[in-house]
Design a protein around this motif. Structure first.
Motif, PDB file in Angstrom:
ATOM      1  N   ARG A  88       0.815  -1.170  -0.086  1.00  0.00           N
ATOM      2  CA  ARG A  88       0.116   0.089   0.054  1.00  0.00           C
ATOM      3  C   ARG A  88       0.880   1.387   0.023  1.00  0.00           C
ATOM      4  O   ARG A  88       0.750   2.290  -0.624  1.00  0.00           O
ATOM      5  CB  ARG A  88      -1.118  -0.078   1.041  1.00  0.00           C
ATOM      6  CG  ARG A  88      -1.829  -1.061   1.056  1.00  0.00           C
ATOM      7  CD  ARG A  88      -3.153  -1.079   2.241  1.00  0.00           C
ATOM      8  NE  ARG A  88      -3.964  -2.141   1.930  1.00  0.00           N
ATOM      9  CZ  ARG A  88      -4.945  -2.046   1.199  1.00  0.00           C
ATOM     10  NH1 ARG A  88      -5.342  -0.953   0.496  1.00  0.00           N
ATOM     11  NH2 ARG A  88      -5.791  -3.143   1.201  1.00  0.00           N
ATOM     12  N   ARG A  92       1.428   4.185  -3.366  1.00  0.00           N
ATOM     13  CA  ARG A  92       1.006   5.597  -2.831  1.00  0.00           C
ATOM     14  C   ARG A  92       2.099   6.466  -3.189  1.00  0.00           C
ATOM     15  O   ARG A  92       1.872   7.762  -2.746  1.00  0.00           O
ATOM     16  CB  ARG A  92       0.527   5.581  -1.723  1.00  0.00           C
ATOM     17  CG  ARG A  92      -1.022   4.916  -1.509  1.00  0.00           C
ATOM     18  CD  ARG A  92      -2.021   5.855  -2.167  1.00  0.00           C
ATOM     19  NE  ARG A  92      -3.164   5.244  -1.792  1.00  0.00           N
ATOM     20  CZ  ARG A  92      -4.268   5.455  -2.770  1.00  0.00           C
ATOM     21  NH1 ARG A  92      -4.129   6.196  -3.894  1.00  0.00           N
ATOM     22  NH2 ARG A  92      -5.607   5.027  -2.539  1.00  0.00           N
ATOM     23  N   THR A 108      -6.352   0.213  -5.580  1.00  0.00           N
ATOM     24  CA  THR A 108      -5.188  -0.111  -4.566  1.00  0.00           C
ATOM     25  C   THR A 108      -5.604  -1.481  -3.771  1.00  0.00           C
ATOM     26  O   THR A 108      -4.843  -2.368  -4.019  1.00  0.00           O
ATOM     27  CB  THR A 108      -5.082   1.109  -3.642  1.00  0.00           C
ATOM     28  OG1 THR A 108      -4.741   2.011  -4.400  1.00  0.00           O
ATOM     29  CG2 THR A 108      -3.693   0.514  -2.709  1.00  0.00           C
ATOM     30  N   ASP A 109      -6.910  -1.513  -3.227  1.00  0.00           N
ATOM     31  CA  ASP A 109      -7.429  -2.696  -2.678  1.00  0.00           C
ATOM     32  C   ASP A 109      -7.326  -3.893  -3.417  1.00  0.00           C
ATOM     33  O   ASP A 109      -6.662  -4.878  -3.148  1.00  0.00           O
ATOM     34  CB  ASP A 109      -8.860  -2.683  -2.182  1.00  0.00           C
ATOM     35  CG  ASP A 109      -8.927  -1.640  -0.951  1.00  0.00           C
ATOM     36  OD1 ASP A 109      -7.826  -1.131  -0.121  1.00  0.00           O
ATOM     37  OD2 ASP A 109     -10.009  -1.144  -0.786  1.00  0.00           O
ATOM     38  N   VAL A 112      -3.527  -4.860  -4.366  1.00  0.00           N
ATOM     39  CA  VAL A 112      -3.003  -5.584  -3.155  1.00  0.00           C
ATOM     40  C   VAL A 112      -3.558  -6.955  -3.078  1.00  0.00           C
ATOM     41  O   VAL A 112      -2.828  -8.002  -2.898  1.00  0.00           O
ATOM     42  CB  VAL A 112      -3.239  -4.663  -1.723  1.00  0.00           C
ATOM     43  CG1 VAL A 112      -2.732  -5.307  -0.647  1.00  0.00           C
ATOM     44  CG2 VAL A 112      -2.287  -3.384  -1.884  1.00  0.00           C
TER      45      VAL A 112
END
Length: 123
Positions: A88, A92, A108-109, A112
């Motif tokens: 994460r 970013r 992003t979720d 990941v």
């Protein structure tokens, strides 16, 4: 004239509940946030030109992987230091040799979730 209780608030609450259920169902049907499927698709589309991003290995690496010495993401997932939090943070942060890709929180979720699924498959 007879006073009748206002049903508007209860109708509004009912409408909110129904719309929440419909939205949740649509999200579940579309493999929503934190989705390995969405994450794989996104990683293949966005990262796959430069990085190896899936198993089994392709016959040859992506053209840019050799030219730019882009890391093999599948192999990088073998590193025990690569955690969900580390991913994460990395996603970013801008990187000088990479395009500045901006992912939403849901994207992003998904990314990941996919990358962590690779880690699980490598154990």
């Amino acid at each position: 004239m007879v006073d009748t209780p206002c049903r508007l608030p209860s109708l509004a609450v009912g409408a909110i509940i129904v719309s929440s259920i419909v939205a949740a169902s649509a999200r579940a049907a579309s493999d929503g946030p934190g989705s390995i499927g969405f994450g794989r698709h996104l990683v293949e589309e966005v990262c796959g030109e430069c990085h190896r991003v899936s198993q089994p290995p392709m016959a040859k690496p992506p053209p840019m992987q050799e030219e730019l010495a882009a890391p093999d993401l599948v192999e990088r997932m073998r590193d025990p230091g690569i955690t969900e939090m580390a991913l994460r943070s990395y996603l970013r942060t801008s990187h000088p040799v990479m395009p500045n890709i901006r992912l939403s929180m849901e994207e992003t979720d998904d990314v990941v979730a996919y990358l962590m699924s690779l880690k699980e498959g490598l154990q």
